[in-house]
Design an enzyme around this catalytic site. Structure first.
Site, PDB file in Angstrom:
ATOM      1  N   HIS A 126       1.661  -4.621  -0.529  1.00 52.31           N
ATOM      2  CA  HIS A 126       1.040  -5.103  -1.514  1.00 52.31           C
ATOM      3  C   HIS A 126       0.091  -6.090  -1.154  1.00 52.31           C
ATOM      4  CE1 HIS A 126      -0.611  -6.183  -5.451  1.00 52.31           C
ATOM      5  NE2 HIS A 126      -0.184  -7.401  -4.982  1.00 52.31           N
ATOM      6  N   ASN A 146      -3.775   2.152   6.926  1.00 50.83           N
ATOM      7  CA  ASN A 146      -1.954   2.003   7.182  1.00 50.83           C
ATOM      8  C   ASN A 146      -1.381   3.247   7.703  1.00 50.83           C
ATOM      9  OD1 ASN A 146      -1.063  -0.736   6.333  1.00 50.83           O
ATOM     10  ND2 ASN A 146      -2.896  -0.270   4.838  1.00 50.83           N
ATOM     11  N   MET A 206      -2.313   5.385  -5.112  1.00 53.05           N
ATOM     12  CA  MET A 206      -2.614   5.042  -6.254  1.00 53.05           C
ATOM     13  C   MET A 206      -2.182   5.511  -7.525  1.00 53.05           C
ATOM     14  SD  MET A 206      -4.426   2.408  -4.987  1.00 53.05           S
ATOM     15  CE  MET A 206      -5.260   1.651  -6.421  1.00 53.05           C
ATOM     16  N   LEU A 230       4.934   5.400  -9.920  1.00 47.11           N
ATOM     17  CA  LEU A 230       5.841   6.395  -9.980  1.00 47.11           C
ATOM     18  C   LEU A 230       6.650   6.306 -11.320  1.00 47.11           C
ATOM     19  CD1 LEU A 230       6.529   5.571  -6.254  1.00 47.11           C
ATOM     20  CD2 LEU A 230       5.499   7.796  -7.102  1.00 47.11           C
ATOM     21  N   GLY A 238      -6.368   5.508   4.299  1.00 46.68           N
ATOM     22  CA  GLY A 238      -5.030   5.763   5.192  1.00 46.68           C
ATOM     23  C   GLY A 238      -5.213   4.927   6.405  1.00 46.68           C
ATOM     24  N   ASP A 261       5.345  -3.787  -8.204  1.00 43.16           N
ATOM     25  CA  ASP A 261       4.923  -4.911  -6.898  1.00 43.16           C
ATOM     26  C   ASP A 261       6.106  -5.829  -7.252  1.00 43.16           C
ATOM     27  OD1 ASP A 261       2.733  -3.562  -6.453  1.00 43.16           O
ATOM     28  OD2 ASP A 261       1.222  -4.662  -7.907  1.00 43.16           O
ATOM     29  N   ASN A 271       6.755  -0.233  -0.220  1.00 43.98           N
ATOM     30  CA  ASN A 271       5.401  -0.431  -0.471  1.00 43.98           C
ATOM     31  C   ASN A 271       4.809  -1.504   0.265  1.00 43.98           C
ATOM     32  OD1 ASN A 271       2.950   0.403  -2.027  1.00 43.98           O
ATOM     33  ND2 ASN A 271       3.483  -1.460  -3.371  1.00 43.98           N
ATOM     34  N   ARG A 289       4.103  12.004 -15.889  1.00 40.97           N
ATOM     35  CA  ARG A 289       4.215  11.454 -14.852  1.00 40.97           C
ATOM     36  C   ARG A 289       5.534  11.858 -14.138  1.00 40.97           C
ATOM     37  NH1 ARG A 289       1.443   6.954 -13.642  1.00 40.97           N
ATOM     38  NH2 ARG A 289       0.879   6.367 -15.563  1.00 40.97           N
TER      39      ARG A 289
HETATM   40  C1  GRF Z   1      -3.572  -1.430   1.372  1.00 43.17           C
HETATM   41  O1  GRF Z   1      -4.447  -2.616   1.479  1.00 43.17           O
HETATM   42  C2  GRF Z   1      -2.409  -1.906   0.696  1.00 43.17           C
HETATM   43  O2  GRF Z   1      -2.200  -3.254   0.771  1.00 43.17           O
HETATM   44  C3  GRF Z   1      -2.443  -1.366  -0.846  1.00 43.17           C
HETATM   45  O3  GRF Z   1      -3.541  -0.065  -0.604  1.00 43.17           O
HETATM   46  C4  GRF Z   1      -4.306  -0.495   0.603  1.00 43.17           C
HETATM   47  C5  GRF Z   1      -4.216   1.030   1.548  1.00 43.17           C
HETATM   48  O4  GRF Z   1      -5.204   0.787   2.428  1.00 43.17           O
HETATM   49  N1  GRF Z   1      -1.136  -0.930  -1.334  1.00 43.17           N
HETATM   50  P1  GRF Z   1      -5.477   2.217   3.314  1.00 43.17           P
HETATM   51  O5  GRF Z   1      -5.599   3.475   2.589  1.00 43.17           O
HETATM   52  O6  GRF Z   1      -4.144   2.079   4.220  1.00 43.17           O
HETATM   53  O7  GRF Z   1      -6.595   1.938   4.141  1.00 43.17           O
END
Ligand code: GRF
Length: 216
Positions: A113, A18, A94, A97, A16, A149, A111, A69
């Site tokens: 990527h 981000n 991860m 969906l 997390g 993606d 999202n 799912r």
């Molecule tokens: C990110 O690098 C993003 O590009 C990918 O998953 C990663 C998540 O990292 N989709 P974090 O959990 O936010 O550290």
């Protein structure tokens, strides 16, 4: 930490970082949305600790408790709708969906990527960039559609690849730029500056045939 701004749910499975970038920007008064929910499919995701520390409501729904799912996604949607969520941000979530979920929140789900889409959808992007000898790499914020993606791209952070670098150094640099472009993209969406129309991303009323690119 909620008020009158649009309400966002951030979906995670892991560390997390981000999510933390969104939390920090919100704490600084610079996020155009309130983080109303952090939802994880894993009880041990460190991002849950980050959310709890910031006083954000959390939910854990393990995909392992569902036999399809879509049934897992429907359980998530119940929690998301209960929290009156306007936008969904996938931040290291991860799970793939279902079409049902994607279409329920179409145009309202983002999202990120770690590649310059449409290059390198899927996993191991940093190593694949190095193996190909690419001179640039980066990360892309895009709307979520059913294909993985593949949704319309909004904002790309791009950086030069030094010949001597390795995958982990590259990953760190990409992650650092993600922490800037992801909250910024959400701001664009939450303010109405960016929208999803007829299957495309639109910015300031004009169709984005290519994402906005920011060099780092
Ligand atoms: C990110 O690098 C993003 O590009 C990918 O998953 C990663 C998540 O990292 N989709 P974090 O959990 O936010 O550290």
């Amino acid at each position: 930490m909620t008020g009158t701004k649009p309400r966002v749910a951030i979906l995670i499975s892991g560390s997390g970082t981000n999510l933390q970038a969104f939390i920090d920007r919100h704490a600084g008064g610079n996020l155009g949305a309130d983080i109303a929910l952090v939802l994880s499919n894993r009880a041990d995701a460190y991002g849950l600790v980050r959310a709890e520390t910031a006083g954000i409501p959390t939910a854990v729904i393990s995909h392992k408790n569902f036999d399809s799912r879509e049934s897992f996604d429907r359980a998530m949607a119940a929690v998301i709708d209960d929290a009156r969520i306007d936008y969904i941000v996938l931040a290291g979530f991860m799970r793939i969906l279902s079409g049902w979920f994607v279409n329920r929140y179409l145009g309202r789900t983002l999202n990120i990527h770690p590649a310059l889409l449409p290059l390198y959808p899927g996993l191991d992007t940093h190593q694949r960039v190095l193996d190909a000898g690419d001179r640039h790499h980066g990360s892309t914020v895009h709307f979520v559609i059913e294909d993985l993606d593949a949704g319309p791209c909004i904002l790309q952070g791009r950086l030069p690849v030094a010949p001597s670098t390795d995958a982990s150094e590259l990953a760190n640099r990409v992650q650092a730029l993600e922490h800037q472009i992801y909250p910024e993209s959400l701001d664009w969406l939450a303010s109405g500056r960016v929208a999803f129309e007829d299957g495309a991303a639109v910015m300031d009323g004009k169709r984005l045939d290519a994402p906005v690119i920011r060099d780092f």
